[in-house]
Every structure is written in C-alpha cells, then in structure tokens.
Design a protein around this motif. Structure first.
Motif, PDB file in Angstrom:
ATOM      1  N   HIS A   3       0.796  -1.227   0.000  1.00 14.79           N
ATOM      2  CA  HIS A   3       0.000   0.000   0.000  1.00 14.79           C
ATOM      3  C   HIS A   3       0.836   1.288   0.000  1.00 14.79           C
ATOM      4  CE1 HIS A   3      -3.238  -2.766   0.805  1.00 14.79           C
ATOM      5  NE2 HIS A   3      -4.121  -1.793   0.810  1.00 14.79           N
TER       6      HIS A   3
ATOM      7  N   ILE B 166       1.285  -6.267  -5.288  1.00 14.74           N
ATOM      8  CA  ILE B 166       0.035  -6.038  -4.561  1.00 14.74           C
ATOM      9  C   ILE B 166      -0.400  -7.371  -3.961  1.00 14.74           C
ATOM     10  CG2 ILE B 166      -2.332  -5.221  -4.710  1.00 14.74           C
ATOM     11  CD1 ILE B 166      -1.535  -3.763  -7.301  1.00 14.74           C
ATOM     12  N   VAL B 167      -0.776  -7.328  -2.728  1.00 15.10           N
ATOM     13  CA  VAL B 167      -1.073  -8.528  -1.958  1.00 15.10           C
ATOM     14  C   VAL B 167      -1.969  -9.526  -2.721  1.00 15.10           C
ATOM     15  CG1 VAL B 167      -2.977  -7.398  -0.700  1.00 15.10           C
ATOM     16  CG2 VAL B 167      -1.749  -9.261   0.360  1.00 15.10           C
ATOM     17  N   HIS B 168      -2.990  -9.036  -3.417  1.00 11.88           N
ATOM     18  CA  HIS B 168      -3.917  -9.952  -4.095  1.00 11.88           C
ATOM     19  C   HIS B 168      -3.415 -10.409  -5.467  1.00 11.88           C
ATOM     20  CE1 HIS B 168      -6.251  -8.535  -0.835  1.00 11.88           C
ATOM     21  NE2 HIS B 168      -6.431  -7.333  -1.358  1.00 11.88           N
TER      22      HIS B 168
ATOM     23  N   ASP C  15      -7.739  -6.892   4.275  1.00 13.36           N
ATOM     24  CA  ASP C  15      -8.008  -6.060   3.105  1.00 13.36           C
ATOM     25  C   ASP C  15      -9.236  -6.603   2.399  1.00 13.36           C
ATOM     26  OD1 ASP C  15      -6.330  -3.984   1.152  1.00 13.36           O
ATOM     27  OD2 ASP C  15      -7.744  -5.298   0.116  1.00 13.36           O
TER      28      ASP C  15
ATOM     29  N   HIS D  84     -10.338  -6.602  -0.585  1.00 12.90           N
ATOM     30  CA  HIS D  84     -10.295  -7.210  -1.920  1.00 12.90           C
ATOM     31  C   HIS D  84      -9.682  -8.602  -1.945  1.00 12.90           C
ATOM     32  CE1 HIS D  84     -11.240  -3.033  -3.027  1.00 12.90           C
ATOM     33  NE2 HIS D  84     -12.023  -3.672  -3.883  1.00 12.90           N
TER      34      HIS D  84
ATOM     35  N   SER E  26      -3.663  -1.547 -10.009  1.00 14.59           N
ATOM     36  CA  SER E  26      -4.483  -2.023  -8.888  1.00 14.59           C
ATOM     37  C   SER E  26      -4.692  -3.531  -8.936  1.00 14.59           C
ATOM     38  CB  SER E  26      -5.847  -1.333  -8.820  1.00 14.59           C
ATOM     39  OG  SER E  26      -6.806  -2.043  -9.576  1.00 14.59           O
ATOM     40  N   CYS E  27      -5.139  -4.063  -7.791  1.00 13.24           N
ATOM     41  CA  CYS E  27      -5.344  -5.513  -7.703  1.00 13.24           C
ATOM     42  C   CYS E  27      -6.457  -5.994  -8.629  1.00 13.24           C
ATOM     43  CB  CYS E  27      -5.625  -5.914  -6.259  1.00 13.24           C
ATOM     44  SG  CYS E  27      -7.040  -5.086  -5.530  1.00 13.24           S
TER      45      CYS E  27
ATOM     46  N   CYS F 299       0.308  -0.536  -4.897  1.00 14.09           N
ATOM     47  CA  CYS F 299      -1.099  -0.125  -4.991  1.00 14.09           C
ATOM     48  C   CYS F 299      -1.246   1.199  -5.741  1.00 14.09           C
ATOM     49  CB  CYS F 299      -1.707  -0.011  -3.603  1.00 14.09           C
ATOM     50  SG  CYS F 299      -1.885  -1.609  -2.782  1.00 14.09           S
TER      51      CYS F 299
ATOM     52  N   CYS G 160      -4.404   3.675  -6.753  1.00 10.58           N
ATOM     53  CA  CYS G 160      -5.695   3.068  -6.416  1.00 10.58           C
ATOM     54  C   CYS G 160      -6.298   3.732  -5.193  1.00 10.58           C
ATOM     55  CB  CYS G 160      -5.531   1.580  -6.179  1.00 10.58           C
ATOM     56  SG  CYS G 160      -7.031   0.779  -5.633  1.00 10.58           S
ATOM     57  N   LEU G 161      -5.449   4.135  -4.239  1.00 10.61           N
ATOM     58  CA  LEU G 161      -6.013   4.633  -2.988  1.00 10.61           C
ATOM     59  C   LEU G 161      -5.398   5.923  -2.458  1.00 10.61           C
ATOM     60  CD1 LEU G 161      -4.897   2.646   0.181  1.00 10.61           C
ATOM     61  CD2 LEU G 161      -3.491   3.010  -1.828  1.00 10.61           C
TER      62      LEU G 161
ATOM     63  N   ASN H 294     -10.864  -0.185  -8.521  1.00  5.45           N
ATOM     64  CA  ASN H 294     -12.157  -0.750  -8.141  1.00  5.45           C
ATOM     65  C   ASN H 294     -13.078   0.186  -7.367  1.00  5.45           C
ATOM     66  OD1 ASN H 294     -10.853  -0.802  -5.552  1.00  5.45           O
ATOM     67  ND2 ASN H 294      -9.847  -2.691  -6.219  1.00  5.45           N
TER      68      ASN H 294
ATOM     69  N   ARG I 221     -11.096   9.002  -3.198  1.00  7.61           N
ATOM     70  CA  ARG I 221     -10.372   7.736  -3.151  1.00  7.61           C
ATOM     71  C   ARG I 221      -8.959   7.843  -3.749  1.00  7.61           C
ATOM     72  NH1 ARG I 221      -9.828   2.406  -1.138  1.00  7.61           N
ATOM     73  NH2 ARG I 221      -8.838   1.167  -2.732  1.00  7.61           N
TER      74      ARG I 221
HETATM   75  S1  SF4 Z   1      -7.862  -2.119  -3.740  1.00 11.50           S
HETATM   76 FE1  SF4 Z   1      -6.152  -0.814  -4.275  1.00 11.50          FE
HETATM   77  S2  SF4 Z   1      -5.247  -0.320  -2.294  1.00 11.50           S
HETATM   78 FE2  SF4 Z   1      -6.529  -2.117  -1.958  1.00 11.50          FE
HETATM   79  S3  SF4 Z   1      -5.144  -3.864  -2.271  1.00 11.50           S
HETATM   80 FE3  SF4 Z   1      -6.110  -3.419  -4.230  1.00 11.50          FE
HETATM   81  S4  SF4 Z   1      -4.638  -2.102  -5.261  1.00 11.50           S
HETATM   82 FE4  SF4 Z   1      -4.107  -2.073  -3.098  1.00 11.50          FE
END
Ligand code: SF4
Lengths: 214, 467
Positions: free
Chosen positions: B64, B107-109, B128, B130, B346-347, B408, B411-412, B430, B436
């Motif tokens: 993030h 990104i984690v996902h 998280d 997502h 983004s994820c 990320c 995205c945020l 997303n 955002r």
């Molecule tokens: S929604 Fe955005 S901030 Fe959240 S994990 Fe996915 S890329 Fe990162």
C-alpha cells in the motif's frame, strides 16, 4: 488480557465532566503502529506545557505542575476517579490503551460514553459506575486524605473506602466473567485449542499440502 | 448426501466447531499480511505474550505504501515506519515476507495467486477487503479487520456466521472488446453495491468458465463492490493449469492428492442458492462509471443520467451529489467526457493480460495532448519483468505513458501517486468513492483497454471503434 479480580489502589481524581477521547489521547498519536506505549501521552495537552508529537521524547518535556497526575501524592495511582460522561468523543481504542498503559486499572465515574465502555472492557480496564452523590463524596474524601485508596472487588461488585464504607455497583454478567478470568476473544477461542489441534491432525492427513512450509 | 454449493463445501470442511448461537469456529488455511492493517495485531500478540499458532500459515508482502517511482525513497516517515514494522514483525516470527526491492513483491492480491500462496479449496484471509480476488481459484477468501488478524494469528481460526449463497450466472459469451472488468461492472450496475450483502457469490455460466484465470480474478476482486465479502469460481482445468508449478503449489504425490480433492470444488447439480442473478454476456458493452459509487455505471454508449428522471427522493439526491462532485452535466454523452489522467493498475487490473490488453490499444499511438499523466503500474515485480520481456514497457513509454514499479499506487492515494482536486481519471481500479484517488479527484472505473483508449483519445471512447 489480564484478569481483574480485586485491587486496592491509590486514587487520582480528575475533576472535569465530559473528558473526551481527544483529551485522553490526542489525534496525532493515532498514526502510531502500536497499541502500547501511549501511557506517556495520556492526557497529553493537560499534562505537558508544550505540544506533544508521536516521535517526541516525553522525558524532557515541561510538565504542567497544576495537573493532578504530575503531583507527588498521586504518583503510582491505579484508580482514576472521574466525572460524568467520561470517554466521550471518537471510537478510538487508543483511549483505553493509553489509560491502561499509564497504569490505571479502574476508572470510577457516574457515567461513561458507550463505545469507550465497550473498548475498555475488551482491554481489561474496569469501569465502575456509581451514583453522582457517591462520586461527589469520593472526590471530597480523596482530596482530604493524602494517599487515599479504594478497594475494588469485581466478584462482589463493591467499592470500599479506607473507612470501610462499601458501595455496590452494577456490572454485566458476561463481561464480568471475561474480566474475572482475563478472557478476551482470543482467549475464549484458545479454550478450544485441543479441538483445533484435533482438526489440524485430521486435516494434515487428508490435505497435507495445506501444512507445507512457506 | 444433499446437493451442496461450492461455498457450502468450503465452509463445511473448515468448520472446527459449531456453536449454539449459530456461529462457527472456522479454520483458516492462509493469512496474507500487508503493512497497513497488521502492526497492532502483532503488537497485541506481543502484549499478551502469545505466539503465532502456525507461523507458516502467514505470509506477507508490502504494497500500500510503496512508492512506485523510486521504491527506496519513502518520503513519508509514517509510511516508512509501517513498512519497517512489517519487515521486523515478519523477521521476529519467521514469516515469509516480500519486502520492497524483492523481485516478487507486489500487490497482496496479485502476489497471493502468483506465488501459489492461495490454492483451491483453501480458506484465505487478509486485512483487506479485496481478498475475494483469490476466490477465482475455487477458494473461500475474504477480508478481515485488525482484531480478526490478531485472532487468526493467535488461533488459526475465526468465529463466523455462515453467509447465504448467491449465484451469478452469466450465460453466452462476451463480445470482442468487452472484458471481465466490464462484466463485473455490469453485475454491480444490475444488483447494486448492497445487492449481495450477507451473501457469498459464486460466478458461473459459460461466460465465466470461458474467462482466463486472471480475468476471473478481476471478477472476484470486485465482489466487495457488490456487497459480498467473498466471491468464487468453481475449479476447472484452467484453475489446475494455473496453479501447477507455482512456488506454493503441492508437488509430487501431494499434487496427485490435491487434484483428487480439488475435483469436488464445484456446486453440485441441484444445490440450493438463496438468490440467483442472470446476465446475458452478449448484451454487455464496455462499461464506464459516471458517479461516486461503483453501481453508478453505464455502457459507453450511454449518457450521464438526469437526476430529474429519478422518482425516488433519496436516489435523486444521490445522483445530484455524485454529478456535483464529478463535475458532470446531465445528458452528456460518456464519449464526450474528457480526462486528465490515466491509471492502469491495482489488484483489479494489473496482471500481465491486463497490460497486454492496454498495450494492444496503445501500440503505435500517442497520449492525447490534454492527458497530463498516464501511469502503468504492474501488479508485481514478476508481472513487470514479464511485460518487459514482451516489450510492453516500450510500447507504453513510446506512447507517453509512465512505466512504474509495482504497488497499490494511485488506487487509494496513500502513497505519492494521487489525483489533484478536480482532476478526472480513467482508472482500472475498483473504487470511485469521493477522494479515493486523492482529495477532490474524479475517478471513472473502466477496463484496461478502455483506460488506454481514453488516454489516446483524450476522452472516453468505445474501444471497439477504431482501436
Ligand atoms: S484495492 Fe487498491 S489499495 Fe486495496 S489492495 Fe487493491 S490495489 Fe491495493
């Protein structure tokens, strides 16, 4: 979470109603990645003469001599005596974290804000509600007697003064059970440790790849 | 045995104990950590003197706060502390962690499925929302809060109530130029952002099964925007082919054993769903959101709605507020909305197929003069490397796009990549909530191809026409 059963502790009276969570722990400290270590910044704006910052060393900061927690007779206090609607404001769990980290184990007041009440119980901080006239008397006594101590017994739900006067308080049965046994949600789940282990043992046989080293 | 849904099966096999009050103790196979939502959980364990129940079940990656221009220069000291704290906690507990600079960081996902940390049949959690992305593998994956993170690390379990089953059936096939992002936006447009509240989603039907694994991840990713905590797709040959050979995938005899177990990861014929939604894929056009909620979405052929057409008072106010924030006039054709920035990442949409789709649109063209910044942010170091091998970075750079490091990103708006107030962005992320992507920023959610096309044209455009 540490269990709370019974405590005889030095009382520190904070004589203001509506002590809010921003007074308890100002917002600049919420950036922290911790839930411990907030004690030195408890009541930061009242306690110090300068502005506190998360990365500041509190040891060298100028203390406000008028603030009760800075006065000699109240060092080592574990019971906080407060006025109505204590803990109002935001939902920050940092407020009970700070009070607990400072060393308080009990707050006695005529009333508490809802969210603060729930957050405190989750963190082993006992909140005792007593009628306003009783609180008034405790304030008078605690000011008159140096080293004034109260005994708080959760099992019996009583607060006892040095003269032996005893006051009963209400406390919800479920919360009481958790507090007396020092149970938090995790502790309650850990009571099922054997069941979890048994599940894992079974699962290890049918799906061993789930237990591989990462 | 009664017919069960995929969710029923995943739930049943993970129940450690059912409680009288209707909740259950559910076993969690995998916990994936990132820097933002874990520090207080680790701290909590420390204060209570509790060890991790099973450290090998937790893996971690930083994402993030990672700056995407120069990953080793973190200007915000608070962000730096969060990142360092994750690294230290992982070291202390012997947790695998892909830190900044690790070529596998992402990104984690994106990293979870890529590394085989997420596998079919698992329960997977992460602090998280997502996390549902991982459901594309036929897993029960959902986001949790910090206190639950601590609970999982300490007990490997969560106390949960089972959700209801909802099946989203998308029949037929998507038309050329229409992607899984358009599909999921169309689903959200149809059922609304609270449409699946209290349900676990299973996406099914020929349009879903014909999607690639990465495309399925895009669909599952946005389950939370439809109100569901988890969304999933049944395991099929594509799932198996995707998982095989990944670092975390079972090997040898265990692979054979796993295949046998995974063969059952689908809903039985006749299984009961509490709710059913049907869409015809052939009717789905490329989608563009116009408002400040993912359900405020229309086909590219559409026009900005008029609040006067809303009979419901609350909805009318909602549309009015959204249009005011977005700076849009009712009746404007979506293709007439000019943009200032493009964000591809983004994820939801930062995997190699997403980058290929965007690059195909961009190739041989250049950003429009009115577009001040176009970012391409790969979802992981491995995605980035693959894209560079294919020369996609060169295509983007030649067209005036910036090629960044994985994270990320915009995205945020937690790291330096942000929209300025009033700036309008074609974004593959997303969430189009107010602020955002940066305070006052205006986000339009689209597919990677549509974002790329908007960057070239300088305004939204139907990617199927001339691209
Ligand atoms: S929604 Fe955005 S901030 Fe959240 S994990 Fe996915 S890329 Fe990162």
């Amino acid at each position: 979470m540490e269990a709370f059963t019974r405590l005889t502790g030095l009382v520190a009276p904070i004589d203001r109603p509506n002590v809010d969570t921003d007074a308890i722990i100002p917002k600049q400290f919420l950036k922290s990645i911790k839930r411990s270590g907030f004690g030195p910044n408890l009541f930061d704006e009242w306690r110090y003469l300068d502005k506190g910052e998360p990365d500041k060393d509190n040891a060298g900061r100028p203390l406000n001599p008028d603030f009760i927690l800075n006065q000699a007779p109240y060092q080592g206090a574990t019971v906080l005596l407060a006025r109505a609607n204590f803990g109002c404001g935001s939902s920050r769990e940092h407020a009970p974290w700070a009070i607990y980290d400072y060393g308080f184990r009990v707050v006695v007041a005529p009333s508490f804000a809802d969210i603060f009440y729930g957050n405190s119980a989750k963190n082993g901080l006992l909140l005792v509600t007593l009628p306003t006239p009783t609180i008034e008397r405790l304030f008078v006594e605690s000011r008159a007697v140096v080293g004034y101590r109260l005994t708080v017994d959760l099992a019996a739900q009583t607060v006892t003064t040095p003269s032996g006067e005893m006051f009963q308080f209400d406390y919800a049965a479920g919360l009481k059970h958790r507090m007396l046994n020092g149970l938090d949600d995790i502790a309650i789940t850990l009571q099922q440790a054997a069941t979890i282990r048994a599940y894992e043992a079974k699962r290890r046989l049918s799906a061993p790849w789930l237990f591989a080293q990462t | 045995m009664t017919a069960r849904t995929l969710y029923d099966k995943l739930w049943d096999v993970h129940v450690v104990e059912d409680f009288e009050d209707g909740s259950s103790l559910l076993y969690i196979d995998r916990h994936i950590a990132h820097e933002v939502t874990t520090p207080q959980a680790f701290e909590g364990l420390k204060i209570a003197g509790r060890p991790l129940w099973r450290a090998a079940a937790t893996v971690a990656v930083s994402d993030h706060n990672v700056p995407t221009r120069d990953v080793h220069h973190i200007a915000d000291p608070v962000a730096k502390i969060q990142l360092d704290t994750l690294a230290r906690n992982c070291r202390e507990h012997g947790i695998t962690h892909f830190d900044i600079g690790d070529p596998r960081q992402g990104i984690v996902h994106v990293t979870g499925p890529e590394q085989g940390w997420s596998l079919p049949g698992m329960t997977i959690v992460c602090g998280d929302s997502h996390t549902a992305t991982n459901g594309a593998l036929g897993a029960l994956a959902f986001g949790i809060g910090t206190s639950e993170v601590e609970h999982v690390m300490a007990t490997q379990c969560l106390v949960l109530r089972k959700a209801k089953n909802m099946r989203i059936e998308v029949s037929g096939s998507l038309r050329a130029g229409v992607t899984s992002k358009d599909l999921v936006l169309a689903v959200i447009g149809k059922i609304g952002t609270a449409g699946a509240t209290g349900h676990t989603l299973e996406y099914a039907g020929s349009a879903i099964t014909s999607l690639s694994m990465e495309a399925r991840m895009t669909v599952c990713n946005m389950s939370i925007e439809a109100g569901a905590r988890a969304g999933m797709v049944a395991v099929d040959d594509k799932t198996i082919a995707y998982v095989e050979g990944r670092p975390g995938a079972p090997k040898g005899a265990q692979w054979t054993l796993a295949l046998a177990a995974w063969a059952d990861l689908h809903s039985d014929a006749g299984a009961h769903f509490d709710a059913l939604v049907h869409l015809d894929a052939a009717l789905i056009e490329p989608q563009v959101t116009w408002g400040t909620s993912p359900e405020m979405v229309l086909p590219i052929s559409g026009r900005v709605p008029d609040p006067a057409d809303e009979t419901d008072e609350v909805r009318r106010t909602g549309v009015q507020n959204a249009l005011r924030y977005m700076g849009l006039t009712p009746g404007t054709a979506l293709v007439d909305i000019a943009i200032d920035k493009v964000f591809i990442g983004s994820c939801t949409n930062s995997r190699i197929e997403d980058l290929r789709a965007a690059a195909a649109v961009v190739q041989g063209r250049h950003l429009a003069a009115n577009v001040s910044l176009a970012l391409v942010v790969p979802g992981s170091g491995l995605v980035k490397r693959q894209a560079e091998k294919e020369g996609l970075d060169q295509i983007f750079r030649a067209a005036g796009f910036e090629w960044r490091e994985p994270g990320c990103s915009m995205c945020l708006g937690m790291n330096p990549d942000q929209l300025a107030a009033g700036e309008r962005c074609a974004s593959t992320s997303n969430r189009n909530f107010e602020g955002r992507q940066g305070q006052g920023g205006r986000t339009h959610l689209v597919s990677p191809a549509m974002a790329a096309a908007a960057g070239i044209a300088g305004h939204f455009v139907d990617v199927r026409e001339g691209f």
